[in-house]
Structures are given as C-alpha cells and as structure tokens.
Enzyme design. Structure first.
Site, mmCIF file in Angstrom:
data_model
loop_
_atom_site.group_PDB
_atom_site.id
_atom_site.type_symbol
_atom_site.label_atom_id
_atom_site.label_comp_id
_atom_site.label_asym_id
_atom_site.label_seq_id
_atom_site.Cartn_x
_atom_site.Cartn_y
_atom_site.Cartn_z
ATOM 1 C CG ASP A 189 -1.769 1.237 1.312
ATOM 2 O OD1 ASP A 189 -2.587 1.427 0.399
ATOM 3 O OD2 ASP A 189 -1.615 2.030 2.272
ATOM 4 C CD GLU A 248 -2.324 2.076 -3.608
ATOM 5 O OE1 GLU A 248 -3.049 2.883 -4.228
ATOM 6 O OE2 GLU A 248 -1.631 2.415 -2.640
HETATM 7 C C1 OTU Z 1 -3.884 3.894 -0.624
HETATM 8 O O1 OTU Z 1 -4.176 4.865 -1.594
HETATM 9 C C2 OTU Z 1 -5.173 3.178 -0.282
HETATM 10 O O2 OTU Z 1 -5.699 2.543 -1.417
HETATM 11 C C3 OTU Z 1 -6.136 4.163 0.317
HETATM 12 O O3 OTU Z 1 -7.404 3.600 0.560
HETATM 13 C C4 OTU Z 1 -5.519 4.707 1.565
HETATM 14 O O4 OTU Z 1 -6.319 5.763 2.017
HETATM 15 C C5 OTU Z 1 -4.093 5.235 1.362
HETATM 16 O O5 OTU Z 1 -3.283 4.382 0.543
HETATM 17 C C6 OTU Z 1 -3.360 5.373 2.665
HETATM 18 O O6 OTU Z 1 -3.064 4.110 3.221
HETATM 19 O O7 OTU Z 1 -3.436 8.226 -2.263
HETATM 20 O O8 OTU Z 1 -6.055 8.393 -2.607
HETATM 21 O O9 OTU Z 1 0.151 6.168 -5.413
HETATM 22 O O10 OTU Z 1 -2.462 6.812 -4.656
HETATM 23 O O11 OTU Z 1 -1.337 4.919 -1.954
HETATM 24 C C7 OTU Z 1 -5.515 7.154 -2.295
HETATM 25 C C8 OTU Z 1 -0.435 5.548 -4.333
HETATM 26 C C9 OTU Z 1 -4.025 7.202 -2.151
HETATM 27 C C10 OTU Z 1 -1.579 6.386 -3.713
HETATM 28 C C11 OTU Z 1 -2.277 5.506 -2.767
HETATM 29 C C12 OTU Z 1 -3.289 5.970 -1.836
#
Ligand code: OTU
Length: 660
Positions: A296, A338
């Site tokens: 993540d 991710e």
């Molecule tokens: C991720 O997303 C998760 O999918 C989210 O649900 C979380 O809120 C977040 O991490 C924090 O743990 O910015 O708008 O390039 O885009 O990590 C979502 C990666 C996010 C980011 C992503 C993030």
C-alpha cells in the site's frame, strides 16, 4: 554448491562466508533437503537482495550487525514455514507464470461488507468459485486502530487480525480453504505508515530514541516547511499538509510526517531496523498462507528534500531487497505495487531493463482505468488508443492488475501532453470528466460525487460505484428501459476490456450485480467526511439470489460477466506473456486491441457509442487472425461482414479469433 551462477567475486565471497555461518543454524532446524533448497535459492537471489541492501544501508554504522540480524530472521522464518506452504513454494517456482494464466480472475472486497467475518468469507467460497475467481483480495484485515482508520489503512498490529473479523487462525483457515479451491489470497501490507497507536509509535511518543528513529519527527517547522514546498497533499480536504503536531512526544513535542491522515505515521526506511521489522512482518504473513502482498502507498516510502517524495530511486531498491529476501524464504508469495502514478514511474515497479524480474510481479494499471471512464464519457477512443500505444507492449515476469473501479476515488490522470496529442486541452478535458461524472454536464448518465475538490485549481477526483457511474442508477430511477439496457451494456463493455488487456482482471465486489452508490456512510460519524465510502456498499445477498434470472437487470449483468469469464478461461492468447497492441480503426467510436503470442491471437473490438457502429474488415487481415474468424463472446459463431465491414451493436464488444 556448484557455482552455476555468475556472481561478482566480491558478492561470492560474502555469500560463501554467510552460508558457512548460517549452515549450523539451518541444519539444526531444518531437514537436510530443506537446507539445500534454502541455499540454492540464496545463491540464486543473493545479488538481487544483497546489492540493493548495500546501496541502501552499506554506510550505516551498524551495517554488519544489521546484516547478520537479517539473515538470522530469514532462518527463523524459513524454519517456521509450514510444510504445505513449502510445497506451494516449489510448485510456484516450477510454474513461475501461475499469476499470468488466462484463467486468472480477481475479486476484491471488504470481508465485513462481503460476509461479516473471515469465517463468513470462507462460507462464501462457492460464490467466488461460481464466478471463476482465482485470486481474492481482502481489503485491510489486520488490526487497525479503533475508530477512524482510513478503511483499515492505519494498522496498530500487523500480527493480529482485526478482532471484528476474527483471528489469525481464521485467516490461516481461510487461506488454506482458498488454496484447496484454486484461489490465492491477497492482503494489504500497509508499508508506508503505521497507526499512531502501533507500539512503535507509542514508544516514540514516550520519547524512546529507538522508536523516534522509526518515524520522521521534527522539533520545529524548519524541515517540515522546507519539505512542504514540493510536497502535494493527498487528502487536502480532511487531512491538509503532510505533518502533524504532537505536543505529547518526547516532552517538548514534535512534528510527525503524516502523508495521509494525522493518525497514519510515515515509517523511516532510512533506518535499517525499520526495514528488518517490515521484512519480519512479510515473513509472518507469508507463513500464515497469504499469497500476494499489496504494498500500500509504496511510492511514498522514501523521502528526498526538493521532490514530491514519491517514486524515489530508493523505493525501487527497497522493493528489490524485500523481494530477493522473500524469494529465498517464501517464493510462493508475490508483490503487488499500489502505485497510482504515471507510466514513467509505474513501470519500474514491475521491473525494466536491469530490474526485470526483480521488482513487483503485479501493479495496478491505473492508466487503463482512467481511460476507460474518459472514453465512456467522450465516446471517442482516440485518447485511449494514443495513450495505450505508449504503454509497454510486452512485460517480462510481471503483469498488470486491470480494473474498472476499486475502493478509492478516480483521479483524472491524463496529462496535458497526451490530451494535446489528440487535439484536446488537458485542463478542459479533465474539467469535462469531473463535470460529467459529477452529473453536472448536460446529458450525463453518470451519478458520482466530487472527492477532494480544490476550489483554487478546480481539480477534483470522483467517487461512485461502477453501476452508478455507468448510468444504471439514473436509468433505474427514471424507469427507462432503453437507458437501463445501455447502462448494462456499458458495464459489460468495460469488463470486456479489462479481461482482454493482459494481466489479472479484478472485479470489485458488487459490480457483478450492478450495486449502486450507498449513502449510508453519511450517518456514520467515523466515515461521513470521506465519500469514498459511497462506492463501498455492503454485499446485497438478496439481489445476489436473483443473479441467475436473466430477465432482470442483475441477471443480465451477471450472465454477461459469466460469458466473458468463460470465454477468457482457456484462451491461450490471453496468457500474460504476449503482445498488447492497441490499433487505430477507421471509426473513432470503436477501440481495437490485438493480443498475440505464439499460442494464439485475439482481436478485441469495442464500440463506445450508444448507436451501431462499424469498422473496416481490413483489421482482420492486419491482425493476421487466419480464416474462419469467430466471435468468442457470441458462442464462437462465425463473424459475418456486411459491405466489407464489421458491425457492432451499441456498446458491443467482440473477441475475434481465427484459425491461426
Ligand atoms: C492507498 O491509496 C489506499 O488505497 C487508500 O485507501 C488509503 O487511504 C491510502 O493508501 C493510505 O493508506 O493516495 O487516494 O500512489 O495513490 O497509496 C488514495 C499511491 C491514495 C496512492 C495511494 C493511496
């Protein structure tokens, strides 16, 4: 050892010394054959893991101690690896393309919203099997902080399951049940930050030097201000800025780096102890039977002054080191990046040039997702064809996760350059998409909502379920059969493309039934200000009961999906290792994509318009499909041409294969 592998002499001498030191510990704890396997793998992956570690931490004062400790951890984890998982390790090393086979189909859900608990999920495995699911991503399952936890992305204990979902034994039982059913299990590893309730953060709050070094903390605003110059904000609405002030830390108070919410503390990977802690967690989860770790927010794990602190070169080195170490201890496990980031930064997460085979096996194809929605709104395939032309045609040892929606918002990641290349203005196009999906553009079929709207730049992301964004919610509200039919066709059209593009197509829970936006989050004070919850509806098992009745809407969507999945399952052209080639057609409304490998060829045609469209049959020749061209989505019936053209019904897609 037979020294089969080329290694620099410097690496080899470290390797040899290390194996000599490890041998007794290994021999004391593992059967002789398991010791051999460990050493064979260690040799094979030694430079993959060692060289990045030296680059990252070779200068650290306690490097030698860290290095020793790391290998002791490996031995511990390897000795503890359960026998069935050791076999899985061997099986997957013999079939390294297991995650790229045409039968791979992913499903993603929150365990509680899908089935209450992990045991509930286990009881629903037959539902997943009916869909042909081979990969299940359970949204955060580890113990999150109480109250607001960003949907579980604020973990306070990585070795415990969220008590509301069950316990670690339930997770193990689920993993082994899934394995028996041919389904691999993906869970989130929140690698960038912990909850402030995590014991490390609690140690930092108590002022312990050791734990203060696990995070980025600052006594005053000097450095935070300097960093903020170039840092974007991820949640400007409800979590502005990237640092939070904690008066309680170390008596005098500290600013803590919090990229996301105030309760999510960014980990400091310049500290090798943090690296080892996270490695231990990876080993632990691997030994519970998890197959895929979703890393993540991985772009954020290394910070550098003067940058946006995303996708720094060290991020890719960290992944290489983690992956090399995992491949020795638990090679059945793979990584999914991710990284919602432009292709230039995204591809290195999958490995390019000298990092091929050394980074993540999987990464989300955000670009395709955004382009699908953009094309649905404009009905013109030019931008999508242009952008996809610039994506890699073939990936080696890694592949995409293709998806239409997930639990996050849709950010309109279309660059000014790409828009200009097809005669559009980037800003205006993004504004159009925002208006279209927020239902303020005249004639829009979509029912979405703005996420993180910025009144200064007028930028916004979009929330909403697939069905609501594709027009089904509005059509049902109007009881308009014609519009309902179009919306169902749109939903199937998008799924058709993600199933052909290459990689693992991911179905977001409820999309197979066309679930609408859910506004109940508004009455839950912990989630009310985060409208991403509107596209995280609970599973509607009553609706699911009618999924086999194709006279109703749910049944039509479901049957359409099953048709796509059946056509995909044994289609050799859809193996991940093959050419992905978008093609220009002579009709701006029809997208064409050729998949080709030595075992087969398949041409996808997709009509993005609500009226019938046609394309020249010359495409068949260019694609070199051979004779007897059949449409795999129409029970393999022979393709008929009219006036030398291929005719597609409104929003129809075809998967064409010939006798080549
Ligand atoms: C991720 O997303 C998760 O999918 C989210 O649900 C979380 O809120 C977040 O991490 C924090 O743990 O910015 O708008 O390039 O885009 O990590 C979502 C990666 C996010 C980011 C992503 C993030």
């Amino acid at each position: 050892m037979h020294n089969l592998l080329q290694m620099s002499s410097a690496s080899r001498s470290v390797f040899e010394a290390l194996t000599q030191r490890l041998a007794p510990a290994l021999a004391a704890r593992c059967a002789p054959r398991d010791v051999d396997l460990f050493l064979i793998r260690l040799e094979r992956y030694f430079e993959d893991l060692y060289l990045p570690l030296v680059q990252l931490y070779g200068e650290a004062a306690d490097w030698h101690h860290q290095f020793e400790a790391l290998f002791a951890q490996m031995v511990d984890a390897y000795a503890a690896r359960p026998e069935p998982l050791r076999l899985l390790d061997l099986e997957r090393q013999c079939t390294p393309d297991w995650f790229g086979q045409p039968n791979m189909v992913g499903y993603v859900c929150y365990s509680d919203l899908f089935a209450g608990t992990l045991t509930g999920v286990r009881e629903r495995v037959s539902y997943l099997q009916e869909l042909g699911v081979t990969y299940l991503h359970l949204m955060p399952v580890l113990k999150a902080r109480p109250g607001a936890s960003d949907g579980g992305y604020a973990v306070m204990d990585y070795r415990a399951v969220n008590p509301a979902l069950g316990n670690m034994a339930d997770l193990q039982a689920l993993a082994s049940e899934l394995h028996k059913s041919g389904i691999s299990l993906c869970i989130d590893l929140v690698i960038n930050h912990t909850a402030k309730e995590h014991e490390w953060a609690q140690g930092a709050i108590a002022g312990e030097e050791k734990y203060l070094n696990y995070y980025y903390t600052f006594p005053d605003r000097t450095l935070p201000d300097a960093y903020e110059h170039t840092l974007p904000e991820v949640f400007p609405d409800f979590a502005p800025g990237n640092f939070s002030w904690y008066p309680a830390i170390a008596e005098s108070g500290r600013w803590v780096w919090t990229t996301f919410n105030e309760f999510q503390w960014d980990l400091n990977y310049t500290n090798p102890t943090v690296f080892r802690e996270m490695l231990d967690i990876m080993f632990f989860l691997a030994n519970q039977g998890v197959d895929i770790l979703r890393l993540d927010a991985v772009p954020f794990i290394w910070k550098r002054m003067g940058t946006n602190c995303q996708n720094e070169p060290e991020v890719y080195l960290l992944i290489q080191a983690f992956r090399g170490l995992m491949r020795v201890v638990a090679p059945a496990v793979i990584f999914k990046a991710e990284a919602i980031t432009p292709p230039k930064y995204l591809l290195p997460y999958l490995g390019v040039k000298n990092t091929v085979g050394k980074e993540c096996e999987l990464a989300y194809n955000n670009q395709l997702m955004v382009l699908l929605w953009s094309t649905l709104a404009t009905r013109k395939v030019t931008l999508m064809t242009h952008v996809l032309h610039d994506m890699p045609r073939v990936l080696l040892g890694s592949t995409w996760i293709t998806y239409i929606r997930n639990h996050d918002d849709i950010g309109w990641a279309i660059t000014d350059e790409d828009a200009a290349a097809v005669g559009e203005n980037g800003f205006l196009h993004r504004q159009f998409l925002i208006d279209f999906y927020n239902n303020t553009f005249p004639g829009s079929f979509a029912k979405g909502a703005l996420f993180q709207y910025n009144p200064v730049t007028r930028d916004a992301r979009i929330s909403g379920t697939t069905a609501s964004l594709a027009g089904l919610e509005a059509a049902v509200a109007k009881q308009d059969d014609y519009e309902i039919d179009l919306a169902v066709r749109r939903i199937l059209l998008l799924h058709s493309i993600i199933m052909v593009y290459g990689g693992i197509p991911l179905i977001y829970m409820g999309d197979e039934l066309g679930l609408f936006n859910d506004r109940s989050y508004l009455s839950d004070s912990t989630n009310a200000e985060d409208n991403r919850w509107m596209h995280r509806p609970p599973m509607d098992w009553t609706k699911a009961k009618s999924r086999h009745d194709s006279t109703n809407i749910v049944g039509r969507i479901y049957k359409g999906l099953l048709n796509l999945l059946a056509a995909r399952k044994y289609e050799p052209a859809l193996h991940y290792l093959g050419l992905i080639q978008p093609m220009w057609t002579d009709n701006d409304h029809v997208f064409a994509l050729l998949r080709r490998n030595p075992k087969g060829r398949l041409l996808l045609l997709a009509n993005f318009h609500e009226s019938e469209q046609s394309v020249t049959a010359d495409l068949l020749q260019y694609s070199d499909l051979g004779g007897n061209v059949r449409n795999l989505l129409a029970e393999g019936s022979l393709l008929t041409l009219a006036d030398g053209r291929i005719h597609l019904a409104p929003y129809e897609s075809m998967w064409l294969a010939g006798d080549k």
